[in-house]
Design a protein around this motif. Sequence first.
Motif, short mmCIF file in Angstrom:
data_model
loop_
_atom_site.label_atom_id
_atom_site.label_comp_id
_atom_site.label_asym_id
_atom_site.label_seq_id
_atom_site.Cartn_x
_atom_site.Cartn_y
_atom_site.Cartn_z
N ARG A 365 0.84 -1.19 0.00
CA ARG A 365 0.00 0.00 0.00
C ARG A 365 0.88 1.25 0.00
N ILE A 366 0.31 2.34 -0.47
CA ILE A 366 0.98 3.64 -0.44
C ILE A 366 0.13 4.61 0.38
N LEU A 367 0.74 5.70 0.83
CA LEU A 367 0.07 6.69 1.66
C LEU A 367 -0.24 7.95 0.87
N GLY A 368 -1.25 8.68 1.33
CA GLY A 368 -1.56 9.97 0.72
C GLY A 368 -0.55 11.03 1.10
N ARG A 369 -0.34 11.98 0.21
CA ARG A 369 0.55 13.10 0.50
C ARG A 369 -0.17 14.16 1.32
N TYR A 370 -1.34 14.55 0.89
CA TYR A 370 -2.09 15.55 1.63
C TYR A 370 -2.63 15.01 2.95
N ASP A 371 -2.90 13.73 2.99
CA ASP A 371 -3.46 13.13 4.20
C ASP A 371 -3.00 11.67 4.23
N TYR A 478 -1.71 16.55 11.87
CA TYR A 478 -0.59 15.67 12.18
C TYR A 478 -0.14 14.85 10.98
N PHE A 479 -1.06 14.52 10.07
CA PHE A 479 -0.76 13.56 9.01
C PHE A 479 -0.56 14.23 7.65
N ASP A 480 -0.16 15.49 7.68
CA ASP A 480 0.05 16.29 6.47
C ASP A 480 1.49 16.14 6.00
N LEU A 481 1.67 15.57 4.80
CA LEU A 481 3.00 15.43 4.22
C LEU A 481 3.25 16.44 3.10
N LEU A 497 10.00 38.23 17.30
CA LEU A 497 9.01 39.12 17.91
C LEU A 497 9.44 39.52 19.31
N PRO A 498 9.02 40.69 19.76
CA PRO A 498 9.24 41.06 21.17
C PRO A 498 8.54 40.04 22.08
N ALA A 499 9.06 39.86 23.26
CA ALA A 499 8.55 38.84 24.17
C ALA A 499 7.06 39.00 24.44
N ASN A 500 6.60 40.25 24.54
CA ASN A 500 5.19 40.46 24.87
C ASN A 500 4.25 40.23 23.69
N LEU A 501 4.80 39.96 22.47
CA LEU A 501 3.97 39.70 21.29
C LEU A 501 4.04 38.25 20.84
N VAL A 502 4.92 37.45 21.45
CA VAL A 502 5.03 36.04 21.06
C VAL A 502 3.70 35.32 21.24
N GLY A 503 2.95 35.70 22.26
CA GLY A 503 1.66 35.06 22.52
C GLY A 503 0.58 35.41 21.52
N ASN A 504 0.84 36.35 20.60
CA ASN A 504 -0.13 36.66 19.55
C ASN A 504 -0.31 35.50 18.58
N VAL A 505 0.65 34.59 18.57
CA VAL A 505 0.60 33.43 17.67
C VAL A 505 0.21 32.20 18.48
N GLN A 506 -0.89 31.57 18.09
CA GLN A 506 -1.40 30.38 18.77
C GLN A 506 -1.41 29.20 17.80
N PHE A 507 -1.41 27.97 18.36
CA PHE A 507 -1.33 26.77 17.54
C PHE A 507 -2.46 25.80 17.89
N GLY A 508 -2.91 25.07 16.87
CA GLY A 508 -3.86 23.98 17.05
C GLY A 508 -3.41 22.78 16.24
N TYR A 509 -3.60 21.57 16.78
CA TYR A 509 -3.16 20.34 16.12
C TYR A 509 -4.33 19.35 16.08
N TYR A 510 -4.44 18.65 14.94
CA TYR A 510 -5.63 17.83 14.72
C TYR A 510 -5.26 16.47 14.11
N PRO A 511 -6.04 15.43 14.42
CA PRO A 511 -5.79 14.10 13.85
C PRO A 511 -6.29 14.02 12.41
N ALA A 512 -5.62 14.74 11.55
CA ALA A 512 -6.06 14.88 10.16
C ALA A 512 -4.86 15.25 9.30
N GLY A 513 -5.12 15.49 8.01
CA GLY A 513 -4.05 15.85 7.11
C GLY A 513 -4.09 17.33 6.74
N HIS A 514 -3.66 17.61 5.53
CA HIS A 514 -3.58 18.97 5.00
C HIS A 514 -4.94 19.65 5.07
#
Length: 539
Positions: A365-371, A478-481, A497-514
Amino acid sequence: MKLNLAKGSVSSLVSRVSKLGTFALLTCMIATAAFAQATEGRQQRAAAGEGQNAREDQGTPIPPETTAVTKHDWSAGGRTVHYTATAGNLLIRDDQDKANGSIFYAAYTEDGVDLKGRPVTFFYNGGPGSATIWLHMGSLGPVRVITHSPEATGPAPFEWVQNPESLIDKSDLVFIDAPLCGFSRAVGKGTAKDFAGTDQDIHAFEKFIVRYLTVNQRWNSPKFLFGESYGTTRSAGLVAALQNDGIEFNGVTLLSSILNYNRRAPGLDYESIGYLPSYAAIAHYHKKVKTNVSMAEWVQQARVFARGPYTEALAQGDKLPAAEFDAIAAKVAAITGLSVEYVKESKLKISATRFRKELLRGDERILGRYDARFEGWDPDAAGENPGYDPSDTGISGVYVGAFHEYVQKELKYMSQEPYYLSGPGLNQNWDFHHRPAGAQGGGGGGRGGEQTQPDVAVDLSDAIRKNPHLKVFSANGYFDLATPFYSTEYDLSHMDLPANLVGNVQFGYYPAGHMVYLNVEALKELKADMVKFYASAQR
């Protein structure tokens, strides 16, 4: 041949007639008439050609700005939204104020609300050169298509349903097809060269947004951008360009990002390091690793290894001692589910394409690139690279078929033009040169000067500094190639970024692909994160 030359030739023939008999005279007259007739034909053809050239000089006909307007209702979570759907086109203009682009969009706006307090979000896919059918029909719009992901979705009939995870309860939504994609077209004297480039594309989208805000009186509404894939490249450059022209945004969502093309070249250590945590997640999903920890914990272990021992080992190159080479190879194999022998043969660096072929080789079998949740059968089980992307072929048909029926039957939008999933030739002829919005001085090749490959983290950093209220949400599968999450983390954490602006960037992670939204459970998580993000960006 010019007419005056023809007259001269006829005179010459006539002057010789006096020396000829009657028969010769008649022959000469016939020849003269034939010559004149041929000359007139050439003149007519030349005139027709000049007329055609004149029509071409006028360019492609410029269509009027038109809309198809329909009324709808959406309900979920105890909230009902009465909204208007508007499908149509807006014209954008070149530097001489001549229309050169007709941009298709579909907008969903809540009825009877104060526009001052109602956000508006602009959505677009990437490519470069991709239409926005995927976000429009799959993500946070009022409807979404039904797929069998991660299995391949079958042929028609296709279904779409009301999308309970839509963002319509929090924001008006505008889905935009990039120039020359979808139903968008170059018009007037506009050509592909006006749009097929990093900066050209940013300028086109800026002009569309300005036009939309003006036509719909949305200048005082909270404003957001939502880009996927190359759309994140666009977003980072676009928000900085808009801001430099006095148009501030509240927030930017980056879904499956690619921000710095300089670190993505095949074969570089950066590429191998950036993909390793994604390999760990995918191997965990397919149960190819020996561990009892959760996927999130497994991925975190891969992060620590990637930025520490793995990076240090690759930096030594051929000077890496044999014992260390063997130890690193064993660790890479344990994390990725590949064999130690394969990792050694690959000199510790595994390309995403070869990983897609190798991980499930024993299962043919082969895997998807986007997912990489998607699996497919490859006719050449012994090959080095997969023959296709099952995460692409598995969903294209349902999106295309459902979209065409939806836009015609529900949105009442009819077009004689074909809908281009990808603008013809755009991707292959893209001009990747970029000058960051905040760049000063000449182009010396640094992060702030003229770039041959875009590093739009520079633009995003500039935008956040100048507008310290700007919030950024990075959504990652997580599964995005195609756009590995660890590379995105690196780019967004190196914006100085200045230390007080680093928190302006937030992250989310999901059991999915692209396309995170292909997993409905992941889409639910994304919607919950979006609700929190929009609330924080409007304080």
